[in-house]
Design a protein around this motif. Structure first.
Motif, PDB file in Angstrom:
ATOM      1  N   LEU A  86      -8.366   3.550   9.619  1.00 35.28           N
ATOM      2  CA  LEU A  86      -9.607   3.340   8.866  1.00 35.28           C
ATOM      3  C   LEU A  86      -9.334   3.263   7.359  1.00 35.28           C
ATOM      4  O   LEU A  86      -9.958   2.474   6.646  1.00 35.28           O
ATOM      5  N   ALA A  87      -8.406   4.084   6.894  1.00 29.02           N
ATOM      6  CA  ALA A  87      -8.095   4.088   5.453  1.00 29.02           C
ATOM      7  C   ALA A  87      -7.487   2.759   5.027  1.00 29.02           C
ATOM      8  O   ALA A  87      -7.829   2.209   3.971  1.00 29.02           O
ATOM      9  N   VAL A  88      -6.580   2.217   5.861  1.00 30.80           N
ATOM     10  CA  VAL A  88      -5.965   0.927   5.514  1.00 30.80           C
ATOM     11  C   VAL A  88      -7.021  -0.184   5.572  1.00 30.80           C
ATOM     12  O   VAL A  88      -7.043  -1.090   4.724  1.00 30.80           O
ATOM     13  N   GLY A 134       3.076   4.987  11.421  1.00 29.41           N
ATOM     14  CA  GLY A 134       3.109   3.812  12.305  1.00 29.41           C
ATOM     15  C   GLY A 134       1.730   3.185  12.450  1.00 29.41           C
ATOM     16  O   GLY A 134       1.582   1.955  12.405  1.00 29.41           O
ATOM     17  N   THR A 135       0.718   4.031  12.601  1.00 33.14           N
ATOM     18  CA  THR A 135      -0.666   3.533  12.717  1.00 33.14           C
ATOM     19  C   THR A 135      -1.062   2.771  11.454  1.00 33.14           C
ATOM     20  O   THR A 135      -1.637   1.667  11.519  1.00 33.14           O
ATOM     21  N   ALA A 136      -0.754   3.362  10.298  1.00 30.65           N
ATOM     22  CA  ALA A 136      -1.105   2.718   9.021  1.00 30.65           C
ATOM     23  C   ALA A 136      -0.348   1.401   8.858  1.00 30.65           C
ATOM     24  O   ALA A 136      -0.906   0.395   8.403  1.00 30.65           O
ATOM     25  N   GLY A 191      -9.311  12.331  12.588  1.00 30.59           N
ATOM     26  CA  GLY A 191      -7.999  12.541  13.190  1.00 30.59           C
ATOM     27  C   GLY A 191      -7.040  11.427  12.792  1.00 30.59           C
ATOM     28  O   GLY A 191      -7.142  10.862  11.687  1.00 30.59           O
ATOM     29  N   GLY A 192      -6.142  11.077  13.709  1.00 34.03           N
ATOM     30  CA  GLY A 192      -5.137  10.055  13.425  1.00 34.03           C
ATOM     31  C   GLY A 192      -5.737   8.686  13.184  1.00 34.03           C
ATOM     32  O   GLY A 192      -5.134   7.843  12.495  1.00 34.03           O
ATOM     33  N   VAL A 214       0.871  -1.177   0.000  1.00 35.96           N
ATOM     34  CA  VAL A 214       0.000   0.000   0.000  1.00 35.96           C
ATOM     35  C   VAL A 214       0.905   1.224   0.000  1.00 35.96           C
ATOM     36  O   VAL A 214       1.732   1.395   0.904  1.00 35.96           O
ATOM     37  N   LEU A 215       0.765   2.049  -1.033  1.00 35.30           N
ATOM     38  CA  LEU A 215       1.542   3.287  -1.095  1.00 35.30           C
ATOM     39  C   LEU A 215       0.776   4.370  -0.346  1.00 35.30           C
ATOM     40  O   LEU A 215      -0.362   4.691  -0.711  1.00 35.30           O
ATOM     41  N   LEU A 216       1.401   4.893   0.711  1.00 36.75           N
ATOM     42  CA  LEU A 216       0.802   5.967   1.517  1.00 36.75           C
ATOM     43  C   LEU A 216       1.488   7.266   1.120  1.00 36.75           C
ATOM     44  O   LEU A 216       2.713   7.404   1.304  1.00 36.75           O
ATOM     45  N   LEU A 217       0.729   8.191   0.563  1.00 38.69           N
ATOM     46  CA  LEU A 217       1.296   9.460   0.092  1.00 38.69           C
ATOM     47  C   LEU A 217       0.813  10.608   0.969  1.00 38.69           C
ATOM     48  O   LEU A 217      -0.385  10.706   1.287  1.00 38.69           O
TER      49      LEU A 217
END
Ligand code: CA2
Length: 156
Positions: free
Chosen positions: A137-139, A36-38, A131-132, A7-10
């Protein structure tokens, strides 16, 4: 494509300042905390995370192009580019996997100029205002979208 889906996190402009300025809007956590969360959420789902932050639109466009055929999904907090970068829109439109648009705040409840997202139409989902926790949630949303895609192809 690598064995473990990536998963590319930009992260777009100024997000490197998280935790340093405007905690009343963006919270006290740093960008490293969010990565770190992701990463923790991704590991639980058998996914790897690659993160890139840039203050430069073209660097983000290059990263999206380079993700084609290599990364399984993209999570993008494009920062203020969200509201006017048609080049990010066009690059994301050429990416074949799921795209999740992410915001820490809820732009819809802020200044009128933040109400338009030009990348929304090329995202499969938008997570905003959590928030953080939005990074987890996104992942999780990416995981669901990848599972749905696998179910459609009959892949294990
Ligand atoms: O809520 C979000 O995540 C945003 O994408 C953040 C962007 C903003 O332009 C979007 O409308 C919503 C701004 C990122 C800048 O982050 C800063 C962090 C600390 C101090 C100053 C800016």
């Amino acid at each position: 494509m690598p064995d473990r889906p990536v998963v590319l996190l930009l992260s777009g402009p100024n997000l490197n300042l998280l935790g340093d300025r405007q905690p009343e809007i963006y919270g006290a956590q740093t960008l490293d905390d969010h990565v770190g969360t992701a990463t923790t959420a991704a590991e639980a789902a058998g996914l790897d995370v690659e993160h890139l932050q840039s203050n430069h639109e073209g660097v983000l466009v290059d990263a999206i192009q380079a993700a084609r055929g290599r990364c399984a999904a993209i999570v993008i907090n494009a920062g203020a580019l969200t509201h006017y970068s048609w080049s990010l829109h066009d690059a994301l439109a050429c990416f074949e996997g799921p795209v999740v648009e992410l915001h820490i705040s809820n732009p819809a409840e802020r200044e009128p100029w933040r109400h338009l997202s030009v990348i929304e139409a090329v995202a499969d989902a938008t997570i905003a205002g959590f928030g953080g926790d939005g990074y987890r949630l996104a992942v999780e949303r990416v995981t669901d979208l990848l599972d749905d895609a696998d179910a459609g192809t009959g892949a294990p």
